[in-house]
Design a protein around this motif. Structure first.
Motif, PDB file in Angstrom:
ATOM      1  N   VAL A   1     -27.320  24.411 -40.913  1.00  0.00           N
ATOM      2  CA  VAL A   1     -27.303  25.435 -41.962  1.00  0.00           C
ATOM      3  C   VAL A   1     -26.819  26.768 -41.391  1.00  0.00           C
ATOM      4  O   VAL A   1     -25.994  27.460 -42.004  1.00  0.00           O
ATOM      5  N   GLY A   2     -27.310  27.122 -40.185  1.00  0.00           N
ATOM      6  CA  GLY A   2     -26.855  28.349 -39.554  1.00  0.00           C
ATOM      7  C   GLY A   2     -25.367  28.323 -39.269  1.00  0.00           C
ATOM      8  O   GLY A   2     -24.651  29.314 -39.504  1.00  0.00           O
ATOM      9  N   TRP A   3     -24.881  27.176 -38.766  1.00  0.00           N
ATOM     10  CA  TRP A   3     -23.448  27.042 -38.472  1.00  0.00           C
ATOM     11  C   TRP A   3     -22.619  27.178 -39.741  1.00  0.00           C
ATOM     12  O   TRP A   3     -21.571  27.831 -39.757  1.00  0.00           O
ATOM     13  N   LEU A   4     -23.084  26.564 -40.851  1.00  0.00           N
ATOM     14  CA  LEU A   4     -22.363  26.658 -42.119  1.00  0.00           C
ATOM     15  C   LEU A   4     -22.359  28.088 -42.652  1.00  0.00           C
ATOM     16  O   LEU A   4     -21.359  28.542 -43.222  1.00  0.00           O
ATOM     17  N   LEU A   5     -23.460  28.796 -42.479  1.00  0.00           N
ATOM     18  CA  LEU A   5     -23.505  30.191 -42.921  1.00  0.00           C
ATOM     19  C   LEU A   5     -22.438  31.027 -42.207  1.00  0.00           C
ATOM     20  O   LEU A   5     -21.807  31.900 -42.809  1.00  0.00           O
ATOM     21  N   ALA A   6     -22.251  30.750 -40.914  1.00  0.00           N
ATOM     22  CA  ALA A   6     -21.219  31.464 -40.162  1.00  0.00           C
ATOM     23  C   ALA A   6     -19.828  30.959 -40.525  1.00  0.00           C
ATOM     24  O   ALA A   6     -18.878  31.746 -40.642  1.00  0.00           O
ATOM     25  N   ARG A   7     -19.695  29.640 -40.677  1.00  0.00           N
ATOM     26  CA  ARG A   7     -18.389  29.038 -40.966  1.00  0.00           C
ATOM     27  C   ARG A   7     -17.811  29.563 -42.262  1.00  0.00           C
ATOM     28  O   ARG A   7     -16.592  29.815 -42.367  1.00  0.00           O
ATOM     29  N   PHE A   8     -18.667  29.742 -43.279  1.00  0.00           N
ATOM     30  CA  PHE A   8     -18.208  30.234 -44.578  1.00  0.00           C
ATOM     31  C   PHE A   8     -18.358  31.754 -44.700  1.00  0.00           C
ATOM     32  O   PHE A   8     -18.274  32.306 -45.791  1.00  0.00           O
ATOM     33  N   ARG A   9     -18.619  32.388 -43.561  1.00  0.00           N
ATOM     34  CA  ARG A   9     -18.665  33.861 -43.474  1.00  0.00           C
ATOM     35  C   ARG A   9     -19.699  34.473 -44.404  1.00  0.00           C
ATOM     36  O   ARG A   9     -19.522  35.570 -44.928  1.00  0.00           O
ATOM     37  N   ILE A  10     -20.784  33.748 -44.627  1.00  0.00           N
ATOM     38  CA  ILE A  10     -21.895  34.306 -45.394  1.00  0.00           C
ATOM     39  C   ILE A  10     -22.717  35.219 -44.504  1.00  0.00           C
ATOM     40  O   ILE A  10     -23.209  36.264 -44.943  1.00  0.00           O
ATOM     41  N   VAL A  11     -22.881  34.815 -43.247  1.00  0.00           N
ATOM     42  CA  VAL A  11     -23.584  35.620 -42.250  1.00  0.00           C
ATOM     43  C   VAL A  11     -22.671  35.763 -41.040  1.00  0.00           C
ATOM     44  O   VAL A  11     -22.128  34.762 -40.552  1.00  0.00           O
ATOM     45  N   ASP A  12     -22.468  36.985 -40.561  1.00  0.00           N
ATOM     46  CA  ASP A  12     -21.619  37.196 -39.390  1.00  0.00           C
ATOM     47  C   ASP A  12     -22.479  37.287 -38.130  1.00  0.00           C
ATOM     48  O   ASP A  12     -23.700  37.106 -38.167  1.00  0.00           O
ATOM     49  N   GLN A  13     -21.836  37.569 -36.994  1.00  0.00           N
ATOM     50  CA  GLN A  13     -22.565  37.623 -35.727  1.00  0.00           C
ATOM     51  C   GLN A  13     -23.559  38.782 -35.683  1.00  0.00           C
ATOM     52  O   GLN A  13     -24.562  38.712 -34.974  1.00  0.00           O
ATOM     53  N   GLU A  14     -23.302  39.821 -36.425  1.00  0.00           N
ATOM     54  CA  GLU A  14     -24.274  40.915 -36.508  1.00  0.00           C
ATOM     55  C   GLU A  14     -25.542  40.445 -37.206  1.00  0.00           C
ATOM     56  O   GLU A  14     -26.659  40.804 -36.812  1.00  0.00           O
ATOM     57  N   GLY A  15     -25.377  39.608 -38.246  1.00  0.00           N
ATOM     58  CA  GLY A  15     -26.533  39.030 -38.904  1.00  0.00           C
ATOM     59  C   GLY A  15     -27.322  38.133 -37.968  1.00  0.00           C
ATOM     60  O   GLY A  15     -28.554  38.065 -38.027  1.00  0.00           O
ATOM     61  N   ARG A  16     -26.609  37.410 -37.100  1.00  0.00           N
ATOM     62  CA  ARG A  16     -27.288  36.580 -36.100  1.00  0.00           C
ATOM     63  C   ARG A  16     -28.169  37.426 -35.201  1.00  0.00           C
ATOM     64  O   ARG A  16     -29.295  37.035 -34.860  1.00  0.00           O
ATOM     65  N   LEU A  17     -27.665  38.589 -34.808  1.00  0.00           N
ATOM     66  CA  LEU A  17     -28.447  39.465 -33.940  1.00  0.00           C
ATOM     67  C   LEU A  17     -29.719  39.938 -34.637  1.00  0.00           C
ATOM     68  O   LEU A  17     -30.769  40.065 -34.011  1.00  0.00           O
ATOM     69  N   VAL A  18     -29.622  40.189 -35.939  1.00  0.00           N
ATOM     70  CA  VAL A  18     -30.808  40.606 -36.694  1.00  0.00           C
ATOM     71  C   VAL A  18     -31.849  39.495 -36.706  1.00  0.00           C
ATOM     72  O   VAL A  18     -33.048  39.735 -36.484  1.00  0.00           O
ATOM     73  N   LEU A  19     -31.409  38.251 -36.937  1.00  0.00           N
ATOM     74  CA  LEU A  19     -32.335  37.124 -36.922  1.00  0.00           C
ATOM     75  C   LEU A  19     -32.961  36.950 -35.541  1.00  0.00           C
ATOM     76  O   LEU A  19     -34.168  36.727 -35.412  1.00  0.00           O
ATOM     77  N   ASN A  20     -32.128  37.056 -34.502  1.00  0.00           N
ATOM     78  CA  ASN A  20     -32.630  36.915 -33.139  1.00  0.00           C
ATOM     79  C   ASN A  20     -33.670  37.969 -32.801  1.00  0.00           C
ATOM     80  O   ASN A  20     -34.711  37.689 -32.209  1.00  0.00           O
ATOM     81  N   ARG A  21     -33.376  39.201 -33.168  1.00  0.00           N
ATOM     82  CA  ARG A  21     -34.296  40.292 -32.838  1.00  0.00           C
ATOM     83  C   ARG A  21     -35.605  40.164 -33.597  1.00  0.00           C
ATOM     84  O   ARG A  21     -36.679  40.436 -33.052  1.00  0.00           O
ATOM     85  N   THR A  22     -35.520  39.758 -34.860  1.00  0.00           N
ATOM     86  CA  THR A  22     -36.742  39.576 -35.644  1.00  0.00           C
ATOM     87  C   THR A  22     -37.628  38.501 -35.022  1.00  0.00           C
ATOM     88  O   THR A  22     -38.848  38.668 -34.896  1.00  0.00           O
ATOM     89  N   SER A  23     -36.991  37.399 -34.618  1.00  0.00           N
ATOM     90  CA  SER A  23     -37.763  36.332 -33.980  1.00  0.00           C
ATOM     91  C   SER A  23     -38.294  36.772 -32.627  1.00  0.00           C
ATOM     92  O   SER A  23     -39.462  36.528 -32.298  1.00  0.00           O
ATOM     93  N   PHE A  24     -37.446  37.418 -31.842  1.00  0.00           N
ATOM     94  CA  PHE A  24     -37.802  37.777 -30.469  1.00  0.00           C
ATOM     95  C   PHE A  24     -38.927  38.811 -30.417  1.00  0.00           C
ATOM     96  O   PHE A  24     -39.852  38.698 -29.612  1.00  0.00           O
ATOM     97  N   PHE A  25     -38.866  39.810 -31.288  1.00  0.00           N
ATOM     98  CA  PHE A  25     -39.817  40.922 -31.202  1.00  0.00           C
ATOM     99  C   PHE A  25     -41.039  40.757 -32.103  1.00  0.00           C
ATOM    100  O   PHE A  25     -42.022  41.480 -31.922  1.00  0.00           O
TER     101      PHE A  25
END
Length: 308
Positions: A17-41
């Motif tokens: 699902v994450g790969w498809l979100l990026a593939r269809f440009r629904i979520v970009d790499q900046e969005g990935r960083l937001v998800l990562n930071r939310t999980s990490f912190f």
């Protein structure tokens, strides 16, 4: 075995699902960083604290840690010797690639695997503490000396204090060791927040897989192949032999140690490579290829050692 396959299916679906979100440009790499930071912190620290506060940390820290450390040292040394003889004489390049060969992706993949494949998230805590308190500072000190001639002692010593997952793991282990009973109003919000950790990590990881092209000419293909072989195949075998024969652990712990050893290389190895501008392409490809290679290896381990 059926439960293990279901666990892999859950992990794979969310990554897809994450790969498809990026593939269809629904979520970009900046969005990935937001998800990562939310999980990490936020989410991952809450999950690790609640799990370790109720775990038998004495058993885990006495056996799982020893197996993980010796397995890491074994594959890192093999890589360093072979790379020094046949591939390169650059010590900083060898240091970061050798570390990437044994340094596992606990943050993004280890926690979901522990929950859905092993069935116990408490195995993550000891490995996280080992890597962030010992292995990462040792690598940073080595790279500081090799690249600048001196080590930044304050940065190395304070680096673990900047990792909320490490702090949460240490606090959870302390609560367990002291046998402190936390009231429900304290645990409930942490359990809710921790429930978001795994989906956030897996979605972010799936997004990160979009667009990478490994093994380009001049990227150190032979070094990458050596590291992938050691991380994906040799390290699980070493961990199994240690857990079964050297430490005499029970079947569940042998299974857990072997699965955790088969985890792919950690993505923060690539961040370290970028920081010191050493072995960046090699480290990137090690992380990416071990990520894809780890799935069939863990499936094989689950078939051979996992619960029926």
């Amino acid at each position: 075995m059926g439960g293990v396959l279901v666990g892999f299916g859950i992990i794979g679906f969310v990554i897809l699902v994450g790969w498809l979100l990026a593939r269809f440009r629904i979520v970009d790499q900046e969005g990935r960083l937001v998800l990562n930071r939310t999980s990490f912190f936020a989410a991952s620290p809450a999950l690790l604290f609640t799990v370790l506060s109720e775990a038998d940390v004495g058993l885990l820290f006495s056996s799982v840690l020893a197996v993980a450390l010796v397995a890491f040292v074994a594959v890192a040394l093999i890589y360093a010797v072979v790379a020094r003889i046949w591939f390169t004489r650059d010590p900083s390049r060898i240091a970061i690639a050798a570390t990437a060969t044994g340094y596992s992706n606990i943050n993004n993949i280890g926690l979901p695997v522990a929950i859905y494949v092993i069935g116990d998230a408490s195995f993550v805590g000891p490995m996280l503490l080992l890597q962030l308190l010992l292995l990462a500072p040792a690598l940073l000190a080595t790279l500081d000396i090799l690249t600048s001639g001196r080590a930044s002692v304050s940065r190395i010593l304070t680096q673990p204090l900047r990792n909320p997952m490490l702090i949460a793991s240490a606090l959870g282990a302390l609560v367990s060791a002291l046998e402190i009973e936390l009231p429900a109003p304290v645990l409930a919000p942490l359990e809710i927040l921790g429930g978001a950790a795994v989906p956030l990590m897996l979605l972010a990881f799936g997004i990160s897989l979009s667009g990478d092209r490994p093994l380009q000419p001049g990227s150190g293909r032979k070094e990458v192949a050596l590291a992938v072989l050691l991380k994906s195949l040799v390290m699980p075998v070493v961990a199994f032999a240690l857990a079964r024969f050297a430490f005499g652990l029970d079947e569940q712990l042998v299974y857990a140690c072997t699965v955790m050893a088969a985890l792919p290389s950690a993505q923060n190895m690539y961040q370290y490579a970028l920081r010191y501008d050493r072995a960046t392409l090699i480290t990137r490809d090690i992380v990416l290829l071990t990520t894809f290679g780890s799935l069939p290896v863990m499936l094989l381990i689950a078939w051979l050692l996992g619960p029926a």
